[in-house]
Write a protein that holds these residues in place. Structure first.
Motif, PDB file in Angstrom:
ATOM      1  N   THR A   5       0.879  -1.155   0.000  1.00 13.45           N
ATOM      2  CA  THR A   5       0.000   0.000   0.000  1.00 13.45           C
ATOM      3  C   THR A   5       0.922   1.212   0.000  1.00 13.45           C
ATOM      4  N   MET A 121      -8.675  -6.651   2.273  1.00 13.18           N
ATOM      5  CA  MET A 121      -9.200  -5.287   2.247  1.00 13.18           C
ATOM      6  C   MET A 121      -9.005  -4.604   3.603  1.00 13.18           C
ATOM      7  N   VAL A 122      -9.217  -5.334   4.687  1.00 14.83           N
ATOM      8  CA  VAL A 122      -9.053  -4.775   6.036  1.00 14.83           C
ATOM      9  C   VAL A 122      -7.582  -4.468   6.288  1.00 14.83           C
ATOM     10  N   ARG A 124      -5.229  -3.815   4.033  1.00 14.80           N
ATOM     11  CA  ARG A 124      -4.828  -2.653   3.224  1.00 14.80           C
ATOM     12  C   ARG A 124      -5.344  -1.347   3.833  1.00 14.80           C
ATOM     13  N   LYS A 125      -6.549  -1.381   4.389  1.00 16.57           N
ATOM     14  CA  LYS A 125      -7.100  -0.190   5.045  1.00 16.57           C
ATOM     15  C   LYS A 125      -6.257   0.184   6.267  1.00 16.57           C
ATOM     16  N   LYS A 128      -3.015   1.658   5.021  1.00 11.18           N
ATOM     17  CA  LYS A 128      -3.253   3.022   4.539  1.00 11.18           C
ATOM     18  C   LYS A 128      -3.308   4.006   5.708  1.00 11.18           C
ATOM     19  N   ARG A 129      -3.970   3.612   6.795  1.00  9.44           N
ATOM     20  CA  ARG A 129      -4.060   4.476   7.978  1.00  9.44           C
ATOM     21  C   ARG A 129      -2.677   4.701   8.586  1.00  9.44           C
TER      22      ARG A 129
END
Length: 144
Positions: A5, A121-122, A124-125, A128-129
């Motif tokens: 990411t 998906m979790v 990667r989120k 990202k944070r």
């Protein structure tokens, strides 16, 4: 290791000024959210860290692990997990610096693997944070 990411930010400083803050690991607890300690374990001949023991406390995740660093002057630094923690089983990342006219664009790339199962998906989120928080903290520290 999973896909990375990434995100970027422009910092109003030169690449050497930005890289000096990135390389100052003992100062990380003062600006890098979640990092409570960063101890340089070994250094290269040029004085930059080769391995750093990081203690992280980010919400429910508390861990200590060692990262190995590979420096490309003031252009980039890459790292990978040298010693896993109790939660962290894999990590690769990089800061890539692109000097501009009186500023530097900093791109942060990160991929993390943890012991607990996590939907891509979790994960990667969460990456990202982490990246966004780190870039904002780096910008505040360099521009202060």
């Amino acid at each position: 290791m999973a896909d990375r990411t990434s995100s970027s930010i422009t910092i109003n400083a030169s690449a050497p000024e930005v890289m000096a803050v990135i390389a100052d690991f003992p100062a990380y607890p003062g600006w890098a959210e979640g990092i409570t300690a960063a101890e340089v374990v070994s250094t290269a001949e040029d004085g930059r860290a080769e391995q750093v023991r990081i203690t992280l406390e980010a919400g429910p995740i508390k861990d200590t692990y060692v990262l190995a660093y590979d420096w490309a002057d003031d252009d980039a630094v890459q790292w990978n997990l040298a010693e896993a923690g109790t939660m962290l089983t894999g990590m690769t990342g990089a800061y890539r610096l692109a000097p501009g006219d009186g500023s530097t664009e900093v791109t942060y790339e990160l991929a993390v693997d943890v012991r607990i199962p996590m939907i891509g998906m979790v994960r990667r989120k969460a990456e990202k944070r982490i990246i966004e928080t780190a870039l904002k903290g780096l910008k505040r520290r360099v521009e202060a």
